[in-house]
Design a protein around this motif. Structure first.
Motif, mmCIF file in Angstrom:
data_model
loop_
_atom_site.group_PDB
_atom_site.id
_atom_site.type_symbol
_atom_site.label_atom_id
_atom_site.label_comp_id
_atom_site.label_asym_id
_atom_site.label_seq_id
_atom_site.Cartn_x
_atom_site.Cartn_y
_atom_site.Cartn_z
ATOM 1 N N ALA A 198 0.840 -1.204 0.000
ATOM 2 C CA ALA A 198 0.000 0.000 0.000
ATOM 3 C C ALA A 198 0.876 1.255 0.000
ATOM 4 O O ALA A 198 0.563 2.229 -0.697
ATOM 5 C CB ALA A 198 -0.929 -0.004 1.209
ATOM 6 N N GLU A 199 1.965 1.250 0.764
ATOM 7 C CA GLU A 199 2.882 2.391 0.775
ATOM 8 C C GLU A 199 3.493 2.613 -0.605
ATOM 9 O O GLU A 199 3.634 3.750 -1.056
ATOM 10 C CB GLU A 199 3.974 2.180 1.809
ATOM 11 C CG GLU A 199 3.501 2.340 3.244
ATOM 12 C CD GLU A 199 4.596 2.041 4.258
ATOM 13 O OE1 GLU A 199 5.770 1.872 3.842
ATOM 14 O OE2 GLU A 199 4.266 1.968 5.452
ATOM 15 N N ARG A 200 3.832 1.520 -1.281
ATOM 16 C CA ARG A 200 4.390 1.626 -2.629
ATOM 17 C C ARG A 200 3.360 2.231 -3.578
ATOM 18 O O ARG A 200 3.679 3.107 -4.384
ATOM 19 C CB ARG A 200 4.831 0.249 -3.123
ATOM 20 C CG ARG A 200 5.508 0.266 -4.486
ATOM 21 C CD ARG A 200 5.804 -1.131 -4.992
ATOM 22 N NE ARG A 200 4.651 -2.001 -4.986
ATOM 23 C CZ ARG A 200 3.662 -1.999 -5.890
ATOM 24 N NH1 ARG A 200 3.691 -1.129 -6.879
ATOM 25 N NH2 ARG A 200 2.661 -2.837 -5.819
ATOM 26 N N GLN A 201 2.121 1.795 -3.461
ATOM 27 C CA GLN A 201 1.060 2.349 -4.314
ATOM 28 C C GLN A 201 0.831 3.830 -4.017
ATOM 29 O O GLN A 201 0.603 4.621 -4.941
ATOM 30 C CB GLN A 201 -0.238 1.568 -4.113
ATOM 31 C CG GLN A 201 -0.220 0.198 -4.720
ATOM 32 C CD GLN A 201 -1.503 -0.580 -4.427
ATOM 33 O OE1 GLN A 201 -2.292 -0.186 -3.585
ATOM 34 N NE2 GLN A 201 -1.688 -1.674 -5.141
ATOM 35 N N GLU A 238 3.503 5.725 -5.744
ATOM 36 C CA GLU A 238 3.247 5.811 -7.189
ATOM 37 C C GLU A 238 2.165 6.846 -7.488
ATOM 38 O O GLU A 238 2.282 7.622 -8.443
ATOM 39 C CB GLU A 238 2.827 4.443 -7.726
ATOM 40 C CG GLU A 238 3.952 3.438 -7.802
ATOM 41 C CD GLU A 238 3.474 2.071 -8.262
ATOM 42 O OE1 GLU A 238 2.278 1.929 -8.621
ATOM 43 O OE2 GLU A 238 4.300 1.151 -8.280
ATOM 44 N N LEU A 239 1.121 6.868 -6.670
ATOM 45 C CA LEU A 239 0.043 7.844 -6.885
ATOM 46 C C LEU A 239 0.516 9.267 -6.623
ATOM 47 O O LEU A 239 0.101 10.198 -7.330
ATOM 48 C CB LEU A 239 -1.160 7.504 -6.000
ATOM 49 C CG LEU A 239 -1.913 6.230 -6.390
ATOM 50 C CD1 LEU A 239 -2.953 5.886 -5.341
ATOM 51 C CD2 LEU A 239 -2.544 6.381 -7.759
ATOM 52 N N ARG A 240 1.378 9.445 -5.653
ATOM 53 C CA ARG A 240 1.939 10.790 -5.400
ATOM 54 C C ARG A 240 2.774 11.244 -6.592
ATOM 55 O O ARG A 240 2.705 12.412 -6.995
ATOM 56 C CB ARG A 240 2.784 10.787 -4.127
ATOM 57 C CG ARG A 240 1.976 10.817 -2.873
ATOM 58 C CD ARG A 240 2.838 10.972 -1.647
ATOM 59 N NE ARG A 240 2.009 10.938 -0.454
ATOM 60 C CZ ARG A 240 2.363 10.413 0.684
ATOM 61 N NH1 ARG A 240 3.565 9.883 0.821
ATOM 62 N NH2 ARG A 240 1.550 10.421 1.708
ATOM 63 N N ASP A 241 3.564 10.304 -7.135
ATOM 64 C CA ASP A 241 4.360 10.638 -8.322
ATOM 65 C C ASP A 241 3.458 11.007 -9.494
ATOM 66 O O ASP A 241 3.719 11.986 -10.207
ATOM 67 C CB ASP A 241 5.269 9.471 -8.712
ATOM 68 C CG ASP A 241 6.372 9.224 -7.695
ATOM 69 O OD1 ASP A 241 6.615 10.117 -6.854
ATOM 70 O OD2 ASP A 241 6.982 8.135 -7.739
ATOM 71 N N GLU A 242 2.384 10.222 -9.688
ATOM 72 C CA GLU A 242 1.444 10.506 -10.773
ATOM 73 C C GLU A 242 0.773 11.859 -10.561
ATOM 74 O O GLU A 242 0.590 12.628 -11.505
ATOM 75 C CB GLU A 242 0.399 9.389 -10.866
ATOM 76 C CG GLU A 242 -0.592 9.559 -11.983
ATOM 77 C CD GLU A 242 0.018 9.394 -13.369
ATOM 78 O OE1 GLU A 242 -0.616 9.860 -14.330
ATOM 79 O OE2 GLU A 242 1.127 8.836 -13.505
ATOM 80 N N LYS A 243 0.413 12.168 -9.335
ATOM 81 C CA LYS A 243 -0.214 13.453 -9.031
ATOM 82 C C LYS A 243 0.747 14.597 -9.346
ATOM 83 O O LYS A 243 0.355 15.619 -9.928
ATOM 84 C CB LYS A 243 -0.620 13.504 -7.558
ATOM 85 C CG LYS A 243 -1.290 14.795 -7.161
ATOM 86 C CD LYS A 243 -1.647 14.777 -5.682
ATOM 87 C CE LYS A 243 -2.234 16.115 -5.263
ATOM 88 N NZ LYS A 243 -2.502 16.167 -3.824
ATOM 89 N N ALA A 244 2.007 14.412 -8.991
ATOM 90 C CA ALA A 244 2.999 15.452 -9.281
ATOM 91 C C ALA A 244 3.174 15.625 -10.788
ATOM 92 O O ALA A 244 3.292 16.750 -11.279
ATOM 93 C CB ALA A 244 4.334 15.097 -8.626
#
Length: 157
Positions: free
Chosen positions: A81-84, A87-93
């Protein structure tokens, strides 16, 4: 008679002496058997205590192992879940960047800038396969859309 009496008493004495010796041997054997039976009783009691301990500890040990496995599984899920989340934070950025949004619009939505000319190349083999699969490729697109709406509105769905 006196000699006869002595002989009788000697034989009686020998017989009594044999009986006493036999009684001593018998008592000695009984003592050994008593000691053996006491050891056997002690061993049985010890075996009973050991079996009781094994039975008493079997369930808690099984629960302990089960809980350790569950903890390991939850830790693995937490790391995933932390990895996901990362990834979502990177996508948001990335989605905050206008150049990235423009690239996605060009790739997926086929957007063009003013003055650009877009071309769509259709593979004839893929188009033929699609027609064979769909069966409604010769009809206008809006007919297919309306048929889809009608199909979704049927009570059997």
């Amino acid at each position: 008679m006196a000699g006869n009496r002595d002989r009788f008493s000697t034989s009686t004495r020998l017989r009594l002496l044999g009986e006493q010796t036999a009684a001593r041997v018998y008592r000695s054997q009984n003592r050994r058997q008593d000691r053996r039976s006491r050891l056997t009783g002690r061993a049985a009691y010890l075996a009973l205590v050991v079996c009781t301990l094994v039975v008493a500890l079997a369930y808690p040990m099984r629960e302990y192992v089960s809980q350790r496995n569950e903890i390991a599984e939850q830790e693995r899920l937490s790391q995933e879940a932390e990895r996901q989340v990362e990834e979502l934070r990177d996508e948001k950025a990335r989605l905050q960047d206008d150049a990235y949004i423009e690239r996605l619009a060009r790739e997926h939505l086929h957007y063009l800038r003013p003055g650009e000319t877009g071309f769509t190349v259709i593979d004839p083999d893929a188009a033929e396969e699609r027609r064979a699969e769909q069966g409604a490729a010769d009809r206008p697109w809006y007919s297919n859309v309306l048929d889809g709406v009608d199909e979704a509105d049927r009570p059997g769905r």
